[in-house]
Design an enzyme around this catalytic site. Structure first.
Site, short mmCIF file in Angstrom:
data_model
loop_
_atom_site.label_atom_id
_atom_site.label_comp_id
_atom_site.label_asym_id
_atom_site.label_seq_id
_atom_site.Cartn_x
_atom_site.Cartn_y
_atom_site.Cartn_z
N GLU A 260 0.89 -1.17 0.00
CA GLU A 260 0.00 0.00 0.00
C GLU A 260 0.91 1.21 0.00
OE1 GLU A 260 -3.04 -0.41 3.05
OE2 GLU A 260 -2.53 -2.53 3.07
N CYS A 294 -1.57 9.25 3.37
CA CYS A 294 -1.43 8.84 1.97
C CYS A 294 -2.65 9.24 1.17
CB CYS A 294 -1.23 7.34 1.89
SG CYS A 294 -2.49 6.45 2.79
P1 NAD Z 1 9.15 4.66 3.32
O1 NAD Z 1 8.90 3.89 2.08
O2 NAD Z 1 10.33 5.56 3.36
O3 NAD Z 1 9.29 3.69 4.57
C1 NAD Z 1 8.29 2.76 4.89
C2 NAD Z 1 8.93 1.58 5.61
O4 NAD Z 1 9.79 0.88 4.71
C3 NAD Z 1 9.78 1.96 6.82
O5 NAD Z 1 9.54 1.03 7.84
C4 NAD Z 1 11.20 1.82 6.28
O6 NAD Z 1 12.15 1.57 7.27
C5 NAD Z 1 11.04 0.64 5.35
N1 NAD Z 1 12.07 0.50 4.30
C6 NAD Z 1 12.81 1.48 3.73
N2 NAD Z 1 13.62 0.94 2.77
C7 NAD Z 1 13.38 -0.39 2.76
C8 NAD Z 1 13.89 -1.50 1.99
N3 NAD Z 1 14.82 -1.31 1.03
N4 NAD Z 1 13.41 -2.72 2.22
C9 NAD Z 1 12.46 -2.92 3.16
N5 NAD Z 1 11.95 -1.93 3.93
C10 NAD Z 1 12.41 -0.68 3.73
O7 NAD Z 1 7.81 5.48 3.59
P2 NAD Z 1 7.50 6.51 4.78
O8 NAD Z 1 8.16 7.79 4.49
O9 NAD Z 1 7.74 5.88 6.10
O10 NAD Z 1 5.92 6.67 4.66
C11 NAD Z 1 5.30 7.63 3.85
C12 NAD Z 1 4.80 6.98 2.57
O11 NAD Z 1 3.88 5.96 2.89
C13 NAD Z 1 4.06 7.93 1.67
O12 NAD Z 1 4.44 7.70 0.34
C14 NAD Z 1 2.60 7.55 1.88
O13 NAD Z 1 1.76 7.88 0.80
C15 NAD Z 1 2.71 6.08 2.09
N6 NAD Z 1 1.55 5.53 2.79
C16 NAD Z 1 0.64 4.77 2.10
C17 NAD Z 1 -0.49 4.28 2.74
C18 NAD Z 1 -1.52 3.47 2.02
O14 NAD Z 1 -2.37 2.85 2.67
N7 NAD Z 1 -1.52 3.41 0.69
C19 NAD Z 1 -0.68 4.56 4.08
C20 NAD Z 1 0.27 5.31 4.76
C21 NAD Z 1 1.38 5.79 4.11
#
Ligand code: NAD
Length: 488
Positions: A260, A294
């Site tokens: 997501e 999001c």
């Molecule tokens: P992010 O992608 O930077 O991080 C999300 C998670 O992924 C963190 O726990 C991070 O440590 C982990 N991560 C980072 N690199 C990784 C890798 N290479 N392998 C595995 N895990 C890794 O996102 P963020 O800044 O924490 O969150 C904001 C984003 O989330 C925005 O783009 C927002 O739109 C999205 N979001 C989407 C939804 C939805 O339901 N569609 C809900 C909430 C947030």
């Protein structure tokens, strides 16, 4: 369906407009205003203490709500080796998940304090977040499919819903009987740690649910090991693509990735819309939670004939927004999560300012990572190169005859998370909602805050893989593939 069946009942939360309730909530959280929490890995067996680092409060730099000890590569190895599927019968798993939901509610004061001090959440946001977390636990407990678990699931969550999304992924995986390795966002380990403690206290075995605080490197390790059967990920589209590539190389073919991700969400307001209703929806959609949802509105399309009037009202409504410490009950807009996020958003606004495109800016508190609600003029959604994850609303105008071009431009972004429409023409509702590619479409209301069980949430295209969270199909991806219908 029976709308009043227990599995369809959502948490009632707390009515903050009711003064005795507000006073009680305030008192419950006050006890934790100076509390110190320590987040560390919670593995199947106890392990030696690790080096810790302070966790910061985004609105108040001098407040440290606690410390975190990030998990090591060895911890990841130990967790993967000891992960054990949950063999208790479905009814027992459901009872334990419901007990966890009750514990979350009982600990609301502590959880609200954590959400404010670690994630910068205003009190109304805290109430909404706890409700969603509790709803996920109860909804998945009430809808467990009759199927085998996939095995071990890695659940990776973002900081913007550090309790609700974190708990929702875990609850779905656990309800089916999977072992879970939970890796929260590096910005919000304390909330995750407390949530897992409560799940353990409710009766989830420690070898079934393990917590590994850490960053992207740890996440990569936990999504690229052949012992993992599937990944539930919520976060940015860029990270989802990296995880997909890692899984394709290392995991068995067909191992599920439930992703997501981000959005470039639009709203169209036509000349028949009720302006007051539209303005309230715009304010909530773009600026609630400081735009760090999001689902948040990023690009508003106003029909030319009413654009000036709506903008005047919108700017007036923005002037009434209180930006500041989320602990204060009057605060509408708290900080953005950290300095990196702050810099990225501030740079985006600076470029727009230099181009003369900023329509409205407001003052921010001097300390803390605050961005005040901002309006930026654009010619269309195509001007947005990326998702700006903060309280920044882009505004475009359109002529009635160009409506279909606007729809094409919105679809051309490739994202498809939320979409809002304000109109009083029934045929237009049908036409626009048929043509827009978005997972969640809202008409004549705001476009945030989907309710578990009644508004399953999730996007299409670059915004997510589906199935939607909080909906009837979500848990199917956490189950073992049906052997008769695959070549496994
Ligand atoms: P992010 O992608 O930077 O991080 C999300 C998670 O992924 C963190 O726990 C991070 O440590 C982990 N991560 C980072 N690199 C990784 C890798 N290479 N392998 C595995 N895990 C890794 O996102 P963020 O800044 O924490 O969150 C904001 C984003 O989330 C925005 O783009 C927002 O739109 C999205 N979001 C989407 C939804 C939805 O339901 N569609 C809900 C909430 C947030």
């Amino acid at each position: 369906p029976d709308l009043f069946a227990p599995e369809r009942r959502n948490s009632i939360g707390f009515d903050l407009h009711h003064t005795p309730t507000l006073d009680a909530v305030d008192k419950a959280r006050e006890a934790f205003q100076e509390h110190q929490w320590n987040a560390t890995r919670l593995l199947a067996t106890d392990a030696a203490p690790l080096a810790t680092a302070p966790v910061t409060n985004p609105s108040t730099p001098e407040d440290n709500p606690g410390t975190v000890a990030p998990a090591s590569a060895t911890d990841a190895e130990v967790a993967m080796a000891s992960a054990t599927p949950w063999t208790a019968p479905a009814a027992e798993r459901a009872t334990i998940l419901n007990a966890a939901a009750d514990l979350y509610e009982a600990h609301h004061g502590e959880l609200f304090a954590l959400l404010a001090r670690e994630a910068g959440k205003s009190l109304p946001d805290c109430v909404a977040e706890l409700r969603e977390a509790v709803d996920f636990l109860r909804y998945y407990a009430a809808n467990i499919p009759d199927a085998e678990p996939a095995g071990t699931f890695t659940c990776i969550s973002p900081w913007n819903f550090p309790l609700a999304i974190f708990s929702g992924q875990i609850a779905a995986a656990l309800a089916v009987g999977n072992a879970v390795l939970a890796k929260p966002a590096e910005q919000t380990p304390l909330i995750a740690h407390r949530a897992v403690q409560l799940l353990h206290e409710a009766g989830v075995p420690r070898d079934v649910l393990q917590l590994l605080p850490g960053g992207g490197e740890l996440g990569a390790r936990l999504t690229s090991d052949p012992r993992i059967s599937g990944v539930a990920f919520t976060g940015s589209t860029a990270t989802a693509l990296k995880i997909r590539a890692a899984m394709a190389h290392n995991l068995r073919p067909g191992a599920p990735l439930i992703a997501e991700t981000g959005g470039l969400n639009a709203m169209i307001v036509d000349s028949t819309a009720l302006p007051e209703q539209a303005v309230q929806s715009i304010i909530e959609s773009a600026f609630q939670s400081a735009g760090q949802r999001c689902s948040a509105l990023r690009c508003l399309y106003l029909q030319e004939d009413i654009a000036d009037d709506v903008l005047t009202m919108l700017m007036g409504a923005m002037d009434a927004l209180q930006v500041g410490d989320p602990w204060h009950i009057s605060t509408d807009c708290g900080p953005v999560i950290d300095e990196i996020a702050h810099r990225g958003i501030a740079d985006h606004i600076a470029v727009a300012r230099a181009d003369g495109h900023v329509l409205k800016e407001m003052a921010t508190p001097e300390q803390g990572t605050f961005i005040a609600p901002t309006l930026i003029k654009v010619s269309g959604i195509g001007d947005l190169e990326r998702e700006i994850f903060g309280p920044v609303l882009h505004v475009a105008r359109f002529k009635a005859q160009d409506l279909d071009r606007v729809i094409d431009d919105i679809n051309a972004t490739g994202y498809g998370l939320t979409f809002g429409l304000h109109t009083r023409i029934d045929d237009r509702v049908q036409h626009v909602t048929d043509a827009i590619h978005a997972g969640n479409i809202y008409v004549n209301r705001n476009q945030i805050g989907a309710i578990v069980g009644s508004q399953p949430f999730g996007g299409e295209g670059l915004s997510g893989t589906g199935p939607k969270a909080g909906g009837p199909n979500y848990m199917s991806r956490f189950c073992a593939p049906d052997r008769q219908s695959t070549n496994d």
